[in-house]
Design a protein around this motif. Structure first.
Motif, short mmCIF file in Angstrom:
data_model
loop_
_atom_site.label_atom_id
_atom_site.label_comp_id
_atom_site.label_asym_id
_atom_site.label_seq_id
_atom_site.Cartn_x
_atom_site.Cartn_y
_atom_site.Cartn_z
N ASN A 31 0.75 4.29 0.24
CA ASN A 31 0.48 5.50 1.00
C ASN A 31 1.16 5.44 2.36
O ASN A 31 0.78 4.63 3.22
N HIS A 88 2.65 9.96 -6.56
CA HIS A 88 1.45 9.16 -6.73
C HIS A 88 0.52 9.79 -7.75
O HIS A 88 -0.11 9.08 -8.55
N PHE A 135 4.67 2.06 6.23
CA PHE A 135 3.97 1.56 5.06
C PHE A 135 3.37 0.20 5.42
O PHE A 135 3.94 -0.55 6.20
N SER A 173 7.42 7.40 9.88
CA SER A 173 6.67 6.95 8.70
C SER A 173 6.54 5.43 8.67
O SER A 173 7.49 4.71 9.00
N TYR A 202 2.06 6.58 6.21
CA TYR A 202 1.27 7.18 7.28
C TYR A 202 2.09 7.17 8.57
O TYR A 202 3.16 6.53 8.63
N TYR A 260 5.49 11.79 -1.73
CA TYR A 260 4.60 10.69 -2.13
C TYR A 260 3.32 11.21 -2.75
O TYR A 260 2.80 10.61 -3.70
N ASP A 261 2.81 12.33 -2.27
CA ASP A 261 1.62 12.92 -2.90
C ASP A 261 1.90 13.27 -4.36
O ASP A 261 1.07 13.00 -5.25
N ASP A 290 0.90 -1.14 0.00
CA ASP A 290 0.00 0.00 0.00
C ASP A 290 0.94 1.20 0.00
O ASP A 290 1.61 1.47 1.01
N CYS A 293 -1.06 1.51 -5.12
CA CYS A 293 -1.46 0.87 -3.85
C CYS A 293 -2.19 -0.44 -4.10
O CYS A 293 -3.35 -0.60 -3.68
N GLN A 322 5.97 13.51 3.02
CA GLN A 322 4.59 13.31 2.61
C GLN A 322 4.32 13.97 1.26
O GLN A 322 3.66 13.39 0.39
#
Length: 348
Positions: free
Chosen positions: A203, A224, A325, A323, A205, A220-221, A201, A235, A217
């Motif tokens: 994303n 993606h 994953f 962080s 977090y 990755y934004d 996945d 993902c 962050q």
């Protein structure tokens, strides 16, 4: 594609091709025929090895543009580091499916081929195939492993000689239609055989909100968004179980793992996994994943991508940014009660 055509170019046959193929009788002797064969061989082989160079990185040429990460030595080193990370994550295991003495195995998108090589060493009775868009695998390998240049999103004909076990790891950001690919796996595995996908996945977090608003962050934004624009799933991990069900697999097992970025966890196991994750990111992983996606699909400059990657790398080194994953291992079995003639009749 068949095994024998794995290095062929994307040549589209004429729509009205028939079995009555006219013979070229212009050759005076076998030597002339051999010269032309050598010419074609050199042309086809060089087209596979004639890599694309862009922004200081090297990319595959076969099916140019269908994979957005590099295939150069720097990337090969990073993929080898990821192999060690995944071995650490799975406590030294290459797979989790309950297979027993498989005879025919394929590793999809094998990369540098380490998984296929390790599997072949552990299972000398098995014929192991590793396929990838790039011929970057070593030549000194166990006698029971071979590597093919192949596009796994093209049509397969492996149903004619199906596998006992099909393995795929880390296909995120490289596959446009996972559901179709997994159905191809279903058609190409023997009744009673197993298929296992291991994937992210993508994303990140944090459980304490420490990732919010960071350069990590934002990185990755941005990437993606670029991969999504290019049509890739970033993902796939959480969706694998449903895709396996839709393909017709039974005895589906799902296991979710947590991968930290960095050595901030207290647990020694997670600390080691996190160290490998950070090491591969530091090894040009941030730039490698972002350059083609952002420059080709968001019109970023090389300098802008390098700056974004450096900000992500700097945040990744901060111990107060925690962080995480999620990583999924999903395997399933093709029902054993299907007759041999029914191979290839997967649900559509």
């Amino acid at each position: 594609m068949t095994d024998s055509s794995a290095q062929e170019q994307a040549i589209t046959p004429t729509a009205n091709a028939s079995a009555n193929v006219e013979v070229d009788n212009s050759y005076e002797n076998d030597s002339a025929y051999g010269d032309e064969l050598s010419s074609y061989s050199a042309s086809l082989t060089s087209s596979v090895l004639d890599y694309r160079h862009e922004n200081g990185r090297r990319y595959h040429k076969f099916r140019d543009g269908s994979y957005l990460l590099p295939n150069d030595e720097t990337e090969s080193d990073r993929l080898d580091m990821l192999h060690e990370m995944f071995l650490t994550l799975l406590h030294g295991k290459l797979y989790l499916a309950p297979i027993e003495r498989p005879q025919r195995v394929i590793d999809l998108a094998t990369g540098t081929g380490l998984w296929a090589i390790d599997f072949a060493d552990e299972n000398p009775q098995a014929e192991v195939i590793g396929c990838d868009l790039s011929p970057i695998q070593p030549t000194m390998v166990p006698p029971n492993v071979k590597f093919l240049v192949d596009d796994i999103e093209s049509e397969w004909v492996y149903e004619r000689n199906p596998f006992d076990f099909i393995h795929a790891r880390f296909l995120a950001v490289s596959i446009r239609d996972f559901g179709r690919l997994i159905k191809q796996c279903y058609r190409s595995v023997k009744p009673g055989g197993w298929v296992e996908f291991q994937d992210w996945d993508g994303n990140p977090y944090s459980e304490d909100d420490s990732l919010e608003g960071t350069g990590l962050q934002r990185y990755y934004d941005e990437i993606h968004g670029a991969f999504a624009k290019a049509g890739y799933d970033v993902c796939p991990g959480p969706k694998l179980e449903q895709w396996f069900k839709e393909a017709g697999f039974v005895n589906i097992h799902v296991e979710k793992f947590v991968i930290p970025y960095g050595v901030w966890p207290k647990d020694p196991y997670l600390k080691k996994v996190g160290a490998w994750c950070q090491i591969q990111g530091e090894a040009s992983g941030f730039e490698g994943a972002a350059l083609a996606a952002l420059t080709r699909y968001k019109q970023w400059s090389k300098e802008e991508v390098i700056l974004l990657a450096s900000q992500a790398r700097a945040d990744g080194r901060k111990r107060d940014i925690h962080s995480l994953f999620d990583f999924y291992v999903v395997y399933g079995q093709r029902p054993e009660n299907q007759p041999r003639w029914n191979l290839g009749q997967a649900s559509s």
